[in-house]
Design a protein around this motif. Structure first.
Motif, PDB file in Angstrom:
ATOM      1  N   ILE A  70      81.362 -19.854   9.446  1.00 40.74           N
ATOM      2  CA  ILE A  70      82.228 -18.873   8.779  1.00 40.74           C
ATOM      3  C   ILE A  70      81.947 -17.461   9.302  1.00 40.74           C
ATOM      4  CG2 ILE A  70      82.474 -20.284   6.722  1.00 40.74           C
ATOM      5  CD1 ILE A  70      80.329 -18.697   5.362  1.00 40.74           C
ATOM      6  N   GLY A  71      82.790 -16.510   8.909  1.00 39.68           N
ATOM      7  CA  GLY A  71      82.644 -15.124   9.342  1.00 39.68           C
ATOM      8  C   GLY A  71      81.413 -14.468   8.734  1.00 39.68           C
ATOM      9  N   ASN A  72      80.983 -13.359   9.317  1.00 45.14           N
ATOM     10  CA  ASN A  72      79.763 -12.677   8.860  1.00 45.14           C
ATOM     11  C   ASN A  72      79.864 -12.210   7.416  1.00 45.14           C
ATOM     12  OD1 ASN A  72      78.441 -13.037  11.295  1.00 45.14           O
ATOM     13  ND2 ASN A  72      79.162 -11.087  12.137  1.00 45.14           N
ATOM     14  N   SER A  73      81.014 -11.628   7.070  1.00 47.65           N
ATOM     15  CA  SER A  73      81.195 -11.140   5.701  1.00 47.65           C
ATOM     16  C   SER A  73      81.169 -12.297   4.708  1.00 47.65           C
ATOM     17  CB  SER A  73      82.523 -10.382   5.594  1.00 47.65           C
ATOM     18  OG  SER A  73      82.774  -9.984   4.263  1.00 47.65           O
ATOM     19  N   GLU A  74      81.829 -13.398   5.065  1.00 41.90           N
ATOM     20  CA  GLU A  74      81.872 -14.572   4.201  1.00 41.90           C
ATOM     21  C   GLU A  74      80.495 -15.224   4.108  1.00 41.90           C
ATOM     22  OE1 GLU A  74      85.546 -13.141   5.097  1.00 41.90           O
ATOM     23  OE2 GLU A  74      84.149 -13.899   6.612  1.00 41.90           O
ATOM     24  N   ARG A  75      79.754 -15.158   5.198  1.00 43.01           N
ATOM     25  CA  ARG A  75      78.390 -15.686   5.220  1.00 43.01           C
ATOM     26  C   ARG A  75      77.527 -14.994   4.172  1.00 43.01           C
ATOM     27  NH1 ARG A  75      73.959 -13.858   8.522  1.00 43.01           N
ATOM     28  NH2 ARG A  75      72.429 -15.497   8.929  1.00 43.01           N
ATOM     29  N   GLU A  76      77.656 -13.665   4.084  1.00 43.29           N
ATOM     30  CA  GLU A  76      76.875 -12.915   3.106  1.00 43.29           C
ATOM     31  C   GLU A  76      77.304 -13.248   1.688  1.00 43.29           C
ATOM     32  OE1 GLU A  76      74.156 -11.190   3.796  1.00 43.29           O
ATOM     33  OE2 GLU A  76      74.556 -12.031   5.777  1.00 43.29           O
ATOM     34  N   LYS A  77      78.583 -13.433   1.483  1.00 49.70           N
ATOM     35  CA  LYS A  77      79.081 -13.773   0.146  1.00 49.70           C
ATOM     36  C   LYS A  77      78.564 -15.139  -0.284  1.00 49.70           C
ATOM     37  CE  LYS A  77      83.353 -11.020   0.362  1.00 49.70           C
ATOM     38  NZ  LYS A  77      83.044 -10.315   1.599  1.00 49.70           N
ATOM     39  N   LEU A  78      78.604 -16.096   0.637  1.00 47.43           N
ATOM     40  CA  LEU A  78      78.142 -17.438   0.303  1.00 47.43           C
ATOM     41  C   LEU A  78      76.631 -17.436   0.052  1.00 47.43           C
ATOM     42  CD1 LEU A  78      79.742 -20.028  -0.002  1.00 47.43           C
ATOM     43  CD2 LEU A  78      79.027 -20.694   2.292  1.00 47.43           C
ATOM     44  N   LEU A  79      75.890 -16.675   0.826  1.00 44.46           N
ATOM     45  CA  LEU A  79      74.446 -16.580   0.611  1.00 44.46           C
ATOM     46  C   LEU A  79      74.139 -15.940  -0.738  1.00 44.46           C
ATOM     47  CD1 LEU A  79      73.109 -15.625   4.150  1.00 44.46           C
ATOM     48  CD2 LEU A  79      72.318 -17.540   2.758  1.00 44.46           C
ATOM     49  N   ARG A  80      74.930 -14.944  -1.137  1.00 42.14           N
ATOM     50  CA  ARG A  80      74.724 -14.325  -2.459  1.00 42.14           C
ATOM     51  C   ARG A  80      74.845 -15.366  -3.566  1.00 42.14           C
ATOM     52  NH1 ARG A  80      77.735  -9.443  -0.924  1.00 42.14           N
ATOM     53  NH2 ARG A  80      79.578 -10.287  -1.952  1.00 42.14           N
ATOM     54  N   VAL A  81      75.843 -16.230  -3.444  1.00 46.89           N
ATOM     55  CA  VAL A  81      76.032 -17.283  -4.443  1.00 46.89           C
ATOM     56  C   VAL A  81      74.845 -18.243  -4.426  1.00 46.89           C
ATOM     57  CG1 VAL A  81      77.495 -19.191  -5.173  1.00 46.89           C
ATOM     58  CG2 VAL A  81      78.545 -17.112  -4.256  1.00 46.89           C
ATOM     59  N   MET A  82      74.435 -18.653  -3.238  1.00 43.40           N
ATOM     60  CA  MET A  82      73.312 -19.585  -3.101  1.00 43.40           C
ATOM     61  C   MET A  82      72.026 -19.006  -3.684  1.00 43.40           C
ATOM     62  SD  MET A  82      73.925 -20.962   0.770  1.00 43.40           S
ATOM     63  CE  MET A  82      75.282 -22.064   1.206  1.00 43.40           C
ATOM     64  N   ILE A  83      71.770 -17.742  -3.387  1.00 46.01           N
ATOM     65  CA  ILE A  83      70.558 -17.097  -3.895  1.00 46.01           C
ATOM     66  C   ILE A  83      70.616 -16.981  -5.417  1.00 46.01           C
ATOM     67  CG2 ILE A  83      69.272 -14.918  -3.929  1.00 46.01           C
ATOM     68  CD1 ILE A  83      70.061 -14.596  -0.960  1.00 46.01           C
TER      69      ILE A  83
ATOM     70  N   ILE B 196      72.091 -18.989  -7.462  1.00 45.57           N
ATOM     71  CA  ILE B 196      71.799 -20.318  -8.003  1.00 45.57           C
ATOM     72  C   ILE B 196      70.309 -20.625  -7.869  1.00 45.57           C
ATOM     73  CG2 ILE B 196      72.187 -22.790  -7.662  1.00 45.57           C
ATOM     74  CD1 ILE B 196      75.060 -22.050  -6.797  1.00 45.57           C
ATOM     75  N   ALA B 197      69.728 -20.312  -6.709  1.00 46.36           N
ATOM     76  CA  ALA B 197      68.300 -20.576  -6.476  1.00 46.36           C
ATOM     77  C   ALA B 197      67.422 -19.829  -7.467  1.00 46.36           C
ATOM     78  CB  ALA B 197      67.933 -20.185  -5.043  1.00 46.36           C
ATOM     79  N   GLU B 198      67.880 -18.655  -7.887  1.00 48.78           N
ATOM     80  CA  GLU B 198      67.119 -17.848  -8.837  1.00 48.78           C
ATOM     81  C   GLU B 198      67.424 -18.203 -10.284  1.00 48.78           C
ATOM     82  OE1 GLU B 198      68.104 -13.877  -7.659  1.00 48.78           O
ATOM     83  OE2 GLU B 198      66.635 -13.836  -6.019  1.00 48.78           O
ATOM     84  N   GLY B 199      68.294 -19.182 -10.484  1.00 49.49           N
ATOM     85  CA  GLY B 199      68.594 -19.643 -11.835  1.00 49.49           C
ATOM     86  C   GLY B 199      69.560 -18.770 -12.602  1.00 49.49           C
TER      87      GLY B 199
ATOM     88  N   TYR C 171      76.760 -24.896 -15.277  1.00 48.58           N
ATOM     89  CA  TYR C 171      76.762 -25.653 -14.027  1.00 48.58           C
ATOM     90  C   TYR C 171      78.015 -25.404 -13.192  1.00 48.58           C
ATOM     91  CZ  TYR C 171      73.287 -28.041 -16.862  1.00 48.58           C
ATOM     92  OH  TYR C 171      72.217 -28.301 -17.673  1.00 48.58           O
ATOM     93  N   LEU C 172      78.897 -24.552 -13.688  1.00 45.17           N
ATOM     94  CA  LEU C 172      80.182 -24.357 -13.005  1.00 45.17           C
ATOM     95  C   LEU C 172      80.029 -23.671 -11.644  1.00 45.17           C
ATOM     96  CD1 LEU C 172      83.204 -24.664 -13.009  1.00 45.17           C
ATOM     97  CD2 LEU C 172      83.394 -22.545 -14.331  1.00 45.17           C
ATOM     98  N   ILE C 173      79.168 -22.660 -11.555  1.00 46.58           N
ATOM     99  CA  ILE C 173      78.981 -21.957 -10.283  1.00 46.58           C
ATOM    100  C   ILE C 173      78.438 -22.920  -9.233  1.00 46.58           C
ATOM    101  CG2 ILE C 173      77.719 -20.138  -9.083  1.00 46.58           C
ATOM    102  CD1 ILE C 173      77.725 -18.547 -11.695  1.00 46.58           C
ATOM    103  N   GLU C 174      77.421 -23.691  -9.600  1.00 49.57           N
ATOM    104  CA  GLU C 174      76.807 -24.600  -8.628  1.00 49.57           C
ATOM    105  C   GLU C 174      77.759 -25.717  -8.212  1.00 49.57           C
ATOM    106  OE1 GLU C 174      72.643 -27.071  -7.903  1.00 49.57           O
ATOM    107  OE2 GLU C 174      73.036 -26.105  -9.846  1.00 49.57           O
TER     108      GLU C 174
END
Length: 359
Positions: free
Chosen positions: A159-172, A174-177, A270-273
């Protein structure tokens, strides 16, 4: 492989250190600089890709300056600030010479900084290189972002760089609860909007398609028997993602449930995950679409009869009543307005009608 920034005026004479680091999964080959000015410029451009930073005490301020310890003192706060803001561990590697001036400054540095990720305040070349690389690896492995980048490297690279950061924000998140972060749905919606553009450029969708159109076309292409290209699970997943992210982004209400409110109040922990997993499933499918010209053309050949292209003027699809005027698609056979009103409009609407072959 993790990218590590190394600022050292003698880095070009130390290929052995670079080779040792590379064998351990730390890449310094394209991110080594002999002065602080160029090194910091690179860091500012690559904050998301830089996994760690190694600094030399006796270095050059810029490419035209002579090496001295003031370059370290003048730039340390800038580097430390950038690293802190972006959760990047940094380390000090010195030649371990007998320069009195250098060691006096290291003592001062030792009093002002406590690097919790480092086992030593500074490391000495040759003697401490193995310890340094071990500390860097440990610091990276304890960084949630780096772990996620490694785990999802293929999709994040797609994916694009901007989208990469957005997806990582979501992942982080979730990882942080953090199950109540309502911005996650908007981030995922924007990733899906990027995918819509990608699929339109690929040839799956007409130009100007929006996120809601991706769902409609997935239904269309799946219904006409193109299951091998667009499996049913992708059709269902796209529909679920489009509903959840659109409503979660715009505070919309469906069936009496406000998505944003439900997430914010902890009613949908659980909706975000689950939505993230769906987004990853769709991206993985799109990533595997062939890009080699011959295979790609075979797919587009199967799709073309069912997805009309807007080449100007009024067009319609033979199997479904889609009417096109330039970049606008008019779906309803009962449309009674002046078609000229649609010219130039970007809005695309859709309504599946009975396949004429079934009449």
């Amino acid at each position: 492989m993790y990218t590590v920034l190394w600022i050292d005026d003698e880095h070009s004479n130390n290929l052995g250190l670079k080779s040792k680091a590379y064998r351990l999964g730390l890449d310094l080959t394209k991110s080594s600089f002999d002065n602080y000015e160029n090194g910091i410029e690179w860091l500012k451009r690559n904050l998301q890709d830089c996994a760690a930073v190694i600094l030399d005490v006796h270095c050059k301020e810029n490419k035209n300056a002579a090496a001295n310890v003031t370059s370290f003192s003048n730039n340390l706060l800038d580097v430390a600030s950038l690293c802190k803001e972006n959760n990047i561990p940094w380390f000090v590697l010195t030649a371990g010479s007998s320069r009195t001036e250098e060691f006096k400054y290291i003592e001062k540095f030792q009093l002002n900084f406590r690097l919790e990720w480092a086992s030593k305040v500074y490391y000495t070349k040759d003697a401490d290189e193995d310890i340094l690389f071990e500390d860097i690896q440990n610091a990276i492995s304890s960084n949630p972002r780096r772990q996620l980048e490694k785990k999802y490297s293929e999709i994040l690279g797609f994916i694009g760089n901007s989208e990469r950061e957005k997806l990582l924000r979501v992942m982080i998140s979730i990882a942080e609860g953090d199950t109540r972060n309502t911005s996650c749905m908007n981030d995922m919606r924007q990733v899906l909007e990027w995918l819509t553009i990608y699929l339109a450029n690929y040839g799956f969708l007409p130009r100007g398609s929006e996120l809601s159109d991706m769902r409609h076309y997935m239904v269309l292409l799946n219904d006409v028997g193109l299951d091998e290209i667009i499996p049913k699970y992708i059709r269902y997943t796209v529909q679920a993602c489009e509903n959840a992210t659109q409503e979660g982004s715009h505070n919309g209400i469906k069936d009496g449930i406000q998505v944003t409110k439900a997430i914010g109040m902890g009613r949908a922990p659980y909706l975000i995950e689950s939505t993230l997993n769906n987004v990853l499933t769709i991206l993985h499918w799109a990533m595997l679409l062939p890009t080699e010209e011959k295979e790609k053309n075979e797919i587009l050949k199967s799709i073309k009869p069912h997805v009309a292209r807007e080449e100007g003027g009024l067009q319609y699809n033979q199997d479904y009543n889609f009417y096109y005027v330039n970049d606008c698609k008019i779906n309803s056979p009962s449309y009674r307005g002046d078609l000229s009103e649609a010219v130039g409009r970007r809005t695309i609407v859709y309504k599946k009608v009975l396949n004429k072959r079934n009449n």
